[in-house]
Design an enzyme around this catalytic site. Structure first.
Site, PDB file in Angstrom:
ATOM      1  N   SER A 801       0.827  -1.206   0.000  1.00  0.00           N
ATOM      2  CA  SER A 801       0.000   0.000   0.000  1.00  0.00           C
ATOM      3  C   SER A 801       0.857   1.250   0.000  1.00  0.00           C
ATOM      4  O   SER A 801       2.010   1.236   0.451  1.00  0.00           O
ATOM      5  CB  SER A 801      -0.924   0.026   1.226  1.00  0.00           C
ATOM      6  OG  SER A 801      -0.177   0.292   2.398  1.00  0.00           O
ATOM      7  N   HIS A 802       0.265   2.331  -0.516  1.00  0.00           N
ATOM      8  CA  HIS A 802       0.906   3.651  -0.528  1.00  0.00           C
ATOM      9  C   HIS A 802      -0.119   4.648  -0.003  1.00  0.00           C
ATOM     10  O   HIS A 802      -1.015   5.068  -0.722  1.00  0.00           O
ATOM     11  CB  HIS A 802       1.347   4.008  -1.945  1.00  0.00           C
ATOM     12  CG  HIS A 802       2.167   5.265  -2.025  1.00  0.00           C
ATOM     13  ND1 HIS A 802       1.786   6.444  -1.457  1.00  0.00           N
ATOM     14  CD2 HIS A 802       3.362   5.518  -2.613  1.00  0.00           C
ATOM     15  CE1 HIS A 802       2.694   7.380  -1.682  1.00  0.00           C
ATOM     16  NE2 HIS A 802       3.667   6.840  -2.387  1.00  0.00           N
ATOM     17  N   ASN A 803       0.023   5.046   1.273  1.00  0.00           N
ATOM     18  CA  ASN A 803      -0.939   5.965   1.879  1.00  0.00           C
ATOM     19  C   ASN A 803      -0.629   7.417   1.528  1.00  0.00           C
ATOM     20  O   ASN A 803       0.369   7.719   0.891  1.00  0.00           O
ATOM     21  CB  ASN A 803      -0.948   5.781   3.390  1.00  0.00           C
ATOM     22  CG  ASN A 803      -1.589   4.469   3.807  1.00  0.00           C
ATOM     23  OD1 ASN A 803      -1.722   3.554   2.992  1.00  0.00           O
ATOM     24  ND2 ASN A 803      -1.968   4.360   5.061  1.00  0.00           N
TER      25      ASN A 803
END
Length: 950
Positions: A801-803
């Site tokens: 994931s890339h927040n």
């Protein structure tokens, strides 16, 4: 001694026979070669020839052609003897077909004959040099034979005698031949990649059918040779050996007729112009890529975006003396534009961008000048529109061969796979050819040209062309772009770039062929087809979206010559300025939809790619309406028009074949294998890679590959990975790394999903995956991949994931909460690989760990901010942090794990007990070469060595 049968003014005829016997003998001997080998090999070595590297009898029960003819004695010897006998009729067949089709000043019969000879010689190559003798030479000869078959068959259909019966059967056979290749390749992939039992037998049947079609295609020459008689004459002079009964010139033919200057110069000029078009597309696509480097590092508008305006250089054609200067010196300006290719020699990124911009400006100015200069000549203008389009298709093929990089881009050099020197040298040669080209050699007749009319709107013409140029650049400058637009999670991902990228080449080629049917492509029904296909591509995932994308590809390519014809008729200064500004505005909007958090007024374009698609289709529609009233034809130079279109079709045929050969050569041949299967261990990593553009503005795929390989990473999440946009060069670095390291890949949410991208590469099969767009009410849209892997027979879940950014706390809270929910609800062991933006122990980090029911890989490591690894249900062995080596600005984090047999989520507990490296099995340790100073700038840092746990 033969009996004397007749007298001749030139000697005594010893024997004579109808030329049909050449066709008969070639067909019979060729079939005898293959089928006698099949019978003998089945009789003597049946179980050996049906066995392959994965399966044997009874799963596989019919042999391939290569196993039949090349592996075992005596079948191999029998086959080679018959092929030697067939060589004589083969060469005679090629020569006779050349004689009956050759005409003065016609280049195609000569080219066709050359391909026939190449085809015959390469057949000898793969027949007499088996794969066991020299695998490389055998494969080269086989590929050469397959490639030469396409122009041989198509050329036979195009230039053969007007014999309806022969033409009918040849069309049927050629269609069957090429149609068979598609299922043949499919079953080969099923065998080679997926190891499906019985697939190779099905493949073998299709392979044998190709032999049938190949030989019978040439057998239909008997219809062409029926009125030709061959005579063997005892002569006093050297004339009259061959006497054709029909109305054929008795003028002797000789080798020199194969090299008529005018014909070859037309072909040479067409090839040169196509290469220069490839150079143009290479420079144009590199411009935004080199501009992107600067806002990427500035995290916002940098000022270098102004270089995009160099594309408006054609507005200078509104100044009379500049227009005349460029018009009289196209070769010189092509030569000057090559500074954009030579830019790779400069180390400083700003200097490189400046020189690239100069090259793009000059090249754009030159091409538009060519169009304007030839705007009163339908044939010349269409020729240049076709070569310009063919250059685009060629760039796609070359990018596919270079794993979506262009080898002459300024971000490439020798160390990362660039062929800049070769591209520059060929560009210089091509420019010199244009400089010294004879202007009159293309025109053979003087019919009245088209009547020029400029009654339509210059602004609509400009807007239509600018929109089309943007559509071509954003969607069709790489074969994988549309595929990634519609990409979805496993198992139904939709098409993969290999081999389906080759079908994109076919679609582009079909569109360009269709472009000559102007009434169709400028009609309302065809426009409706284009709009519907565009909507399908955007709104439907996987295969349905891809079908829409293919149809849109055909549609866009079919418009190119018409739109160029229209836009070149209006005053060039204001028209091309408006056209290129339309293109530039769309390029910026294309960025605004995803970079809205970093640009002014970004909220209005946020995640609205559909606005852009609607606008370009609307402008294209207006352009079509404008073209239907503005672009009329009178009498044309039909011979020149047909020559241009024939050359284009020949070029398209070559690019299609090359595309399939590239795709075929890139199909994986082995299943991925993890680095430590004996210990049932795996290394997982997370890395933010800045769109595969390193700190010095060089493409970084090879250096990334080396780091991942030497660190022995089995599963890695790569962030900021969506490079399928104009500003990233429409690339896909995951193809190179996954193929080179033999890994499975999940590209993640594609360009149409408006994220910066996250990708997953794995040595373990991806059983299922789902792409998530995480809650992002304020800032940039965050993405995640939730995948289930088959790790040594056990299902293990992974999240990549890339927040969002630090400024948007609400986004980060919502995004982390959603990630925690996904992990909490999964019953499988779990590994989290993500970019969270939080100090360890603070609110957001706690939401991730506590609500997600996972364990931080090292809760004592407080020197973290972005990247985190967490786990559940696996044994943690080690943890390491590795410096980025100037590939990006972010480190690599690694966790080494072992699976737990009979995992029970109710009883599993993590341990935080650390141990020394010498207490760890040597096979389970991190690689030694990254200790101390490390390699290539990569080393263990922060705590200077890996940590190990029990």
């Amino acid at each position: 001694m033969p009996t004397l049968k007749d007298d001749s003014p030139n000697g005594v005829i010893v024997a004579k026979f109808n030329a049909q016997w050449i066709s008969y003998s070639h067909t019979l001997v060729a079939y005898a070669a293959f089928f006698s080998a099949l019978a003998v090999s089945c009789w003597t070595h049946y179980y050996q020839i049906v066995k392959n590297e994965y399966w044997g009898y009874p799963e596989e029960w019919f042999p391939s052609v290569s196993a039949t003819t090349g592996d075992w004695y005596p079948a191999r010897s029998i086959f080679q003897i018959f092929i030697a006998i067939a060589a004589g009729p083969r060469f005679l067949l090629v020569y006779l077909f050349y004689l009956i089709t050759d005409r003065p000043n016609h280049v195609y019969p000569k080219i066709h004959a050359i391909f026939g000879v190449i085809r015959a010689l390469s057949c000898g190559g793969w027949v007499y040099i088996t794969s066991s003798d020299d695998h490389f030479v055998h494969d080269v000869a086989m590929i050469t034979y397959i490639v030469a078959t396409l122009p041989w068959m198509l050329g036979t259909l195009a230039i053969g005698p007007d014999n309806k019966k022969a033409l009918k059967w040849r069309k049927i056979t050629a269609s069957a031949f090429f149609g068979t290749m598609i299922p043949m390749f499919y079953f080969f992939i099923q065998h080679k990649v997926h190891h499906v039992a019985g697939a190779y037998t099905t493949y073998a049947f299709f392979e044998w059918s190709l032999i049938l079609y190949d030989v019978i295609f040439d057998a239909f020459s008997l219809f062409d040779f029926s009125n030709i008689e061959l005579r063997i004459v005892d002569i006093k002079s050297r004339e009259g050996i061959i006497n054709a009964v029909p109305e054929k010139s008795k003028k002797s033919k000789n080798i020199e007729s194969m090299f008529v200057y005018g014909s070859w110069s037309n072909l040479r000029g067409f090839v040169v112009d196509t290469y220069l078009a490839f150079v143009y597309w290479s420079m144009l696509t590199s411009l935004a890529l080199t501009i992107w480097y600067f806002p990427l590092w500035h995290m916002g508008i940098s000022g270098y975006e102004a270089f995009l305006l160099v594309t408006t250089a054609p507005s200078l054609l509104g100044i009379g003396f500049i227009r005349k200067l460029v018009s009289l010196n196209h070769g010189v300006f092509h030569l000057l534009s090559l500074v954009g290719i030579a830019a790779y020699l400069l180390i400083d990124p700003a200097q490189r961008l400046t020189v690239v911009s100069i090259g793009v400006a000059i090249s754009t100015l030159t091409w538009t000048s060519i169009w304007v200069e030839n705007s009163d000549s339908t044939c010349k203008l269409e020729r240049h529109a076709l070569t310009w389009s063919l250059g685009l298709i060629l760039s796609n093929v070359i990018k596919m061969a270079w794993w979506t990089n262009n080898p002459i881009w300024p971000v490439m050099h020798k160390e990362n796979g660039g062929w800049n020197q070769v591209g520059l040298l060929l560009g210089i040669i091509a420019s010199l050819e244009v400089m010294f080209r004879k202007n009159g050699e293309k025109i053979q007749r003087n019919y009245p040209e088209k009547k020029k009319s400029s009654s339509g709107s210059w602004f609509i013409a400009a807007a239509g062309f600018g929109s089309l140029l943007f559509a071509l650049h954003s969607l069709l400058t790489d074969t994988s772009t549309i595929i990634r637009w519609v990409y979805d999670g496993y198992p139904n991902t939709g098409p993969q770039p290999i081999p389906w990228g080759a079908i994109t080449i076919v679609a582009m080629s079909l569109g360009l062929v269709l472009s000559s049917y102007r009434k169709i492509v400028t009609g309302k029904p065809w426009y409706v087809v284009g709009c519907v296909s565009c909507a399908c591509m955007y709104y439907y995932p996987a295969w349905n979206g891809y079908y829409g994308g293919l149809l849109l590809t055909i549609y866009l390519m079919s418009l190119v010559p018409t739109f160029i014809g229209v836009v070149s008729q209006h005053p060039p200064g204001r028209t091309f300025f408006a056209a290129m500004m339309t293109y530039n505005i769309f390029c910026l909007a294309h960025v605004w939809v995803v970079a809205y958090a970093f640009v002014p007024a970004g909220e209005y374009m946020r995640e609205h790619t559909e606005y852009i698609l609607f606008a370009i289709m609307a402008f294209i529609g207006l352009g079509i309406r404008n073209a239907s009233t503005n672009y009329t034809f009178k009498h044309l130079q039909l011979n020149v028009l047909h020559l241009n279109r024939s050359l284009t079709r020949g070029g398209l045929a070559i690019t299609i074949v090359l595309g399939f050969l590239v795709a075929f050569s890139r199909i994986p041949s082995e299943k991925p294998v993890p680095y430590h299967p004996e210990q049932k261990a795996f290394t997982a990593g997370i890395w933010t890679i800045h769109f595969a553009l390193d700190n010095d503005m060089w493409a970084s795929e090879i250096r990334m590959r080396d780091a991942i390989k030497e660190l022995e990473i089995d599963v890695i999440g790569l962030l900021e990975s969506d490079t399928g946009r104009i500003i990233m060069g429409n690339r896909d670095f995951t193809q190179f790394i996954s193929e080179d390291l033999n890994m499975y890949s999940d590209y993640g949410p594609g360009p149409s999903k408006h994220t910066w991208g996250c990708a997953l590469l794995s040595k373990f099969p991806i059983l299922r995956s789902k792409h998530h767009l995480l809650p992002s009410p304020v800032g940039e849209l965050a993405c995640a991949i939730h995948a289930t892997l088959d790790v040594y027979g056990q299902e293990i879940d992974v999240i990549v994931s890339h927040n969002g950014q630090e400024e948007d706390e609400l986004d980060r809270i919502l995004q982390t909460t959603e990630l925690a929910r996904i992990m909490r609800e999964s019953k499988n062991p779990f590994v989290f690989l993500g970019y969270v933006v939080s100090v360890p122990g603070e609110k957001i980090h706690s939401i991730l760990i506590n609500n997600g029911n996972v364990h931080d890989i090292d809760k004592t490591d407080y020197d973290r901010w972005c990247e985190y690894i967490a786990y559940r249900g696996v044994n943690r062995i080690g943890y390491a942090r590795v410096s980025h080596g100037r590939i990006t600005d972010t480190e690599i984090q690694l966790g080494k794990f072992q699976i737990i047999e009979n995992y029970n989520p109710e009883t599993w507990q993590a341990s935080d007990n650390r141990i020394q490296e010498n207490e760890v099995n040597e096979e389970l340790r991190f690689p030694k070469q990254f200790k101390g100073e490390g390699v290539r700038g990569h080393k263990y840092h922060v705590f200077d060595e890996p940590r190990y746990y029990i």
